[in-house]
Motif scaffolding. Structure first.
Motif, short mmCIF file in Angstrom:
data_model
loop_
_atom_site.label_atom_id
_atom_site.label_comp_id
_atom_site.label_asym_id
_atom_site.label_seq_id
_atom_site.Cartn_x
_atom_site.Cartn_y
_atom_site.Cartn_z
N GLY A 181 -6.65 3.02 -4.72
CA GLY A 181 -5.98 3.90 -3.79
C GLY A 181 -4.91 3.28 -2.93
O GLY A 181 -4.52 2.12 -3.09
N CYS A 182 -4.43 4.08 -1.96
CA CYS A 182 -3.28 3.68 -1.14
C CYS A 182 -3.58 2.49 -0.25
O CYS A 182 -2.67 1.74 0.11
N PHE A 183 -4.85 2.28 0.10
CA PHE A 183 -5.21 1.14 0.95
C PHE A 183 -5.75 0.00 0.10
O PHE A 183 -6.69 -0.70 0.49
N SER A 184 -5.17 -0.21 -1.07
CA SER A 184 -5.65 -1.19 -2.03
C SER A 184 -5.86 -2.56 -1.41
O SER A 184 -5.00 -3.08 -0.69
N ASN A 185 -7.02 -3.16 -1.73
CA ASN A 185 -7.32 -4.50 -1.25
C ASN A 185 -6.77 -5.58 -2.16
O ASN A 185 -6.80 -6.77 -1.80
N PHE A 186 -6.28 -5.19 -3.34
CA PHE A 186 -5.91 -6.19 -4.34
C PHE A 186 -4.45 -6.11 -4.78
O PHE A 186 -4.03 -6.86 -5.64
N ARG A 187 -3.68 -5.22 -4.19
CA ARG A 187 -2.28 -5.04 -4.58
C ARG A 187 -1.49 -6.34 -4.45
O ARG A 187 -0.79 -6.75 -5.39
N ASN A 188 -1.60 -7.01 -3.32
CA ASN A 188 -0.81 -8.22 -3.10
C ASN A 188 -1.21 -9.35 -4.03
O ASN A 188 -0.36 -10.10 -4.51
N LEU A 189 -2.51 -9.47 -4.30
CA LEU A 189 -2.96 -10.53 -5.19
C LEU A 189 -2.45 -10.30 -6.61
O LEU A 189 -2.03 -11.24 -7.29
N VAL A 190 -2.47 -9.05 -7.08
CA VAL A 190 -2.04 -8.75 -8.44
C VAL A 190 -0.54 -8.94 -8.60
O VAL A 190 -0.07 -9.54 -9.58
N MET A 191 0.24 -8.46 -7.63
CA MET A 191 1.69 -8.46 -7.77
C MET A 191 2.37 -9.72 -7.27
O MET A 191 3.47 -10.04 -7.71
N GLY A 192 1.73 -10.44 -6.36
CA GLY A 192 2.33 -11.67 -5.86
C GLY A 192 3.69 -11.41 -5.22
O GLY A 192 3.87 -10.47 -4.43
N LYS A 193 4.69 -12.20 -5.61
CA LYS A 193 6.02 -12.07 -5.03
C LYS A 193 6.71 -10.78 -5.44
O LYS A 193 7.64 -10.31 -4.78
N ALA A 194 6.27 -10.19 -6.56
CA ALA A 194 6.89 -8.96 -7.04
C ALA A 194 6.43 -7.74 -6.25
O ALA A 194 7.02 -6.67 -6.35
N GLY A 195 5.37 -7.89 -5.48
CA GLY A 195 4.82 -6.76 -4.75
C GLY A 195 5.67 -6.33 -3.58
O GLY A 195 6.38 -7.13 -2.97
N ILE A 196 5.61 -5.05 -3.25
CA ILE A 196 6.31 -4.49 -2.11
C ILE A 196 5.27 -3.80 -1.23
O ILE A 196 4.46 -3.02 -1.72
N LYS A 197 5.29 -4.09 0.05
CA LYS A 197 4.32 -3.48 0.94
C LYS A 197 4.67 -2.02 1.18
O LYS A 197 5.84 -1.66 1.31
N PRO A 198 3.65 -1.14 1.25
CA PRO A 198 3.93 0.27 1.53
C PRO A 198 4.56 0.44 2.91
O PRO A 198 4.21 -0.28 3.86
N ALA A 199 5.49 1.37 3.00
CA ALA A 199 6.12 1.70 4.27
C ALA A 199 5.66 3.08 4.69
O ALA A 199 5.80 4.05 3.94
N THR A 200 5.07 3.18 5.88
CA THR A 200 4.62 4.47 6.39
C THR A 200 5.78 5.18 7.06
O THR A 200 6.31 4.71 8.08
N ARG A 201 6.18 6.30 6.49
CA ARG A 201 7.35 7.02 6.99
C ARG A 201 6.96 8.12 7.98
O ARG A 201 7.76 8.53 8.81
N SER A 202 5.75 8.62 7.84
CA SER A 202 5.26 9.68 8.73
C SER A 202 3.77 9.84 8.49
O SER A 202 3.17 9.11 7.69
N HIS A 203 3.16 10.76 9.20
CA HIS A 203 1.74 11.09 9.01
C HIS A 203 1.61 12.59 8.75
O HIS A 203 2.33 13.40 9.34
N PHE A 204 0.69 12.93 7.86
CA PHE A 204 0.28 14.32 7.72
C PHE A 204 -0.93 14.55 8.62
O PHE A 204 -1.90 13.80 8.57
N VAL A 205 -0.85 15.57 9.46
CA VAL A 205 -1.97 16.00 10.28
C VAL A 205 -2.48 17.31 9.67
O VAL A 205 -1.70 18.25 9.49
N GLY A 206 -3.77 17.34 9.33
CA GLY A 206 -4.28 18.47 8.59
C GLY A 206 -5.40 19.22 9.30
O GLY A 206 -6.25 18.61 9.95
#
Length: 468
Positions: A181-206
Motif C-alpha cells: 500500500g501507500c505507506f509501504s515499508n519496503f519501497r525505499n529498500l527495493v528501489m534504492g536511488k531510483a525510488g521517489i518519495k510520495p508527495a502529499t498534495r492534499s487530504h481527502f476528508v470523508g
C-alpha cells in the motif's frame, strides 16, 4: 529454534506481501495460472490483519476495473456486498450539473471498501496452491553476496489465549511481490536511488451521508467549489453516499467548521442538510492524497527477486476513483507476464492528475481552464464521450488524451473572449457581461499564459507515463 532444514521448508515460488486489492487478486490469478502447469506454483499471501479494513477510499470501481475483474475471474466479488451501480459522472459548477455518462451501457460499482476486500481475500483463501498467513512482515531477506531478495521475515499473529512471544519467521521465495500500500515499508529498500518519495498534495476528508439525493442518481459527482478543492460524492450502499472533501495543505484546524462555512453553502441544496447531519453524527476520516510517479523496476534500477505493485509503486490523486482499476489491470499484466514494469492505464492516470490540477484550481490561469473544461463538457457528444472512456479506463489511448486536453485549453481561451463573466454584484446577485473589445489586448496576453499553463500541467505528466 528451527534448524536449517526446517527454515527452508517454508519456501515458496512467490510470496505476496499485503492482502489488499492487488495482493489478493494477484494470488488468485496466479493460482489460476498455476493449475495449468505441470508443477503448480506455491504461493504465500502474507497480511498483517485479516479483519475487515475500514478506509474512506477504494470504494468506486470504474467500468475498466470491472472488465479486468472478469478477466481475473473475480467478478463474483461484487455480489453480496451491497454494491451500487454507477452509470457515469456528474460535474457541478455554480449549482449547474453536466452529465457525463459511461458509453455503450458500461457501468461501474460503488461499495464499502472493507466488504470488497474481504470478498477478494475469500477468493484467495479458496484458491489452489495459495497459503494465506496472518503475519506482520518486518523485513526483506537479502543475500549478502548478491543483494538479491530471497524472501521476508514475518511474525505470525498470536492465536487466542497464546501469550508466548513469537519469533520472526523466514519465508523464502523465488519472487517476492510487495503490495503493502501507500505507506509501504519496503519501497525505499527495493528501489534504492531510483525510488521517489510520495508527495502529499492534499487530504481527502470523508464522511457518509444518509439518504442523500445526488444531482443525477447513481452518478459519481464532482462539485467544483470556488476557492477550494473539489468535492467528490458517490453511493456506496442503498442509503449511504460517501462524500470526500479535498483539503489542501495546510489542513484547517477546525475541519468541521471549514466544511460547514466554506464548502457546504456551495454544494447543491439537496445535499446541504445531509452534510450537516453527517458532520454532527459521523466521525471525520482523513486520507492523504499522494503523488508517486512510476519508476522503472528491474536490472540495476532496483533489487532483484522483488517487485513493487499497486500503491507501493505508483499513486495518483483518487479524484475519479481510478486506483483500483489501474491495480486490477496491472494484475492482469503481471499474471500474463509475471513481470510488468509499465502500467496499462496511461490515459486514465494522466487525465486524473490533469483534471485535479484544473478542478482544484487556485491559480487564475488554472481557473480559466477549469471553467473552460466545464464548458467543454457542456458541448456534449464527443467532447464527453471520448474523455469518459479514458476516465473509466475503457480505452487506453494517450493521443486521445493529448487531443482532448489541448482542445479544452483552446476552448478555454475561446470562452475567455466570448462568454459572459462576473463583473460585480447588485443586491446580492452577480452581474455578468461579455468582454469589451478594448479588453482584448489584455485577454490576449492572459490567453498566452493560459496555454502555457496547460502545457506545464500536462506535458510533464505525459512524459512520466510514456518515457522509456
Amino acid at each position: 529454534m528451527k534448524n536449517h532444514a526446517q527454515m527452508w521448508s517454508t519456501s515458496y515460488d512467490i510470496i505476496i506481501v499485503g492482502a489488499g486489492v492487488v495482493g489478493s487478486s494477484l494470488a488468485h490469478a496466479l493460482s489460476n495460472v498455476s493449475i495449468q502447469r505441470s508443477k503448480p506454483l506455491r504461493i504465500c499471501l502474507l497480511e498483517r490483519s485479516l479483519s475487515e479494513p475500514d478506509r474512506i477510499v477504494g470504494e468506486l470501481l470504474q467500468p475498466g476495473g470491472i472488465m479486468a475483474l472478469k478477466k481475473l475471474g473475480l467478478e463474483s466479488c461484487l455480489e453480496g456486498i451491497g454494491a451500487v451501480p454507477t452509470y457515469g459522472y456528474c460535474v457541478v459548477l455554480d449549482g449547474k450539473p453536466v452529465q457525463i455518462p459511461y458509453p455503450n451501457g458500461h457501468e461501474g460499482r460503488g461499495f464499502h471498501h472493507g466488504r470488497f476486500i474481504q470478498a477478494l481475500r475469500e477468493k484467495a483463501k479458496k484458491a489452489t496452491c495459495v497459503e494465506v498467513v496472518e503475519a506482520t512482515v518486518s523485513e526483506l531477506i537479502e543475500c549478502p553476496l548478491t543483494g538479491r531478495i530471497l524472501g521476508v521475515r514475518a511474525t505470525r499473529k498470536l492465536a487466542a489465549g497464546d501469550a508466548e512471544p513469537v519469533e520472526k519467521e523466514p519465508f523464502f521465495a523465488d519472487l517476492t511481490v510487495v503490495a503493502d500500500g501507500c505507506f509501504s515499508n519496503f519501497r525505499n529498500l527495493v528501489m534504492g536511488k531510483a525510488g521517489i518519495k510520495p508527495a502529499t498534495r492534499s487530504h481527502f476528508v470523508g464522511v457518509v451521508l444518509e439518504d442523500a439525493n445526488l444531482p443525477i442518481d447513481k452518478h459519481g459527482t464532482v462539485v467544483l467549489v470556488r476557492g477550494q478543492g473539489p468535492v467528490l460524492l458517490y453511493q456506496i450502499a442503498e442509503h449511504e453516499t460517501r462524500m470526500l472533501v479535498d483539503l489542501k495543505e495546510p489542513v484547517p484546524s477546525d475541519i468541521k467548521d471549514h466544511i460547514l462555512t466554506q464548502i457546504n453553502p456551495q454544494l447543491p441544496s439537496a445535499l446541504q442538510v445531509p452534510v450537516e447531519r453527517a458532520l454532527a453524527n459521523d466521525r471525520i476520516r482523513r486520507m492523504p492524497n499522494s503523488w508517486l510517479p512510476p519508476a522503472e523496476q528491474g536490472g540495476h534500477l532496483s533489487k532483484e527477486g522483488v517487485i513493487l505493485v499497486g500503491d507501493s509503486w505508483n499513486m495518483r490523486h483518487p479524484l475519479t476513483g481510478g486506483g483500483m482499476t489501474v491495480a486490477f489491470n496491472d494484475v492482469v499484466l503481471l499474471t500474463d507476464m509475471l513481470v510488468g514494469y509499465k502500467s496499462s492505464q496511461i490515459g486514465s492516470k494522466s487525465l486524473v492528475v490533469a483534471l485535479y490540477d484544473l478542478f482544484g484550481a487556485e491559480d487564475p490561469s488554472l481557473e480559466v481552464l477549469r471553467v473552460g473544461c466545464f464548458k467543454y463538457f457542456e458541448l456534449g457528444g464527443n467532447c464527453i464521450r471520448e474523455p469518459v472512456t479514458l476516465l473509466a479506463a475503457i480505452e487506453q489511448a494517450p493521443f486521445m488524451l493529448f487531443r482532448h486536453f489541448f482542445a479544452v485549453a483552446l476552448y478555454s481561451i475561446w470562452v475567455l473572449f466570448t462568454h459572459p463573466r462576473q463583473i460585480g454584484v447588485d443586491k446580492g446577485k452577480p452581474i455578468f457581461a461579455k468582454p469589451r473589445p478594448d479588453e482584448y489586448p489584455l485577454l490576449f496576453l492572459k490567453s498566452v499564459h493560459v496555454f502555457w499553463t496547460a502545457c506545464v500541467v500536462f506535458l510533464p505528466l505525459m512524459w512520466t507515463e510514456i518515457r522509456p
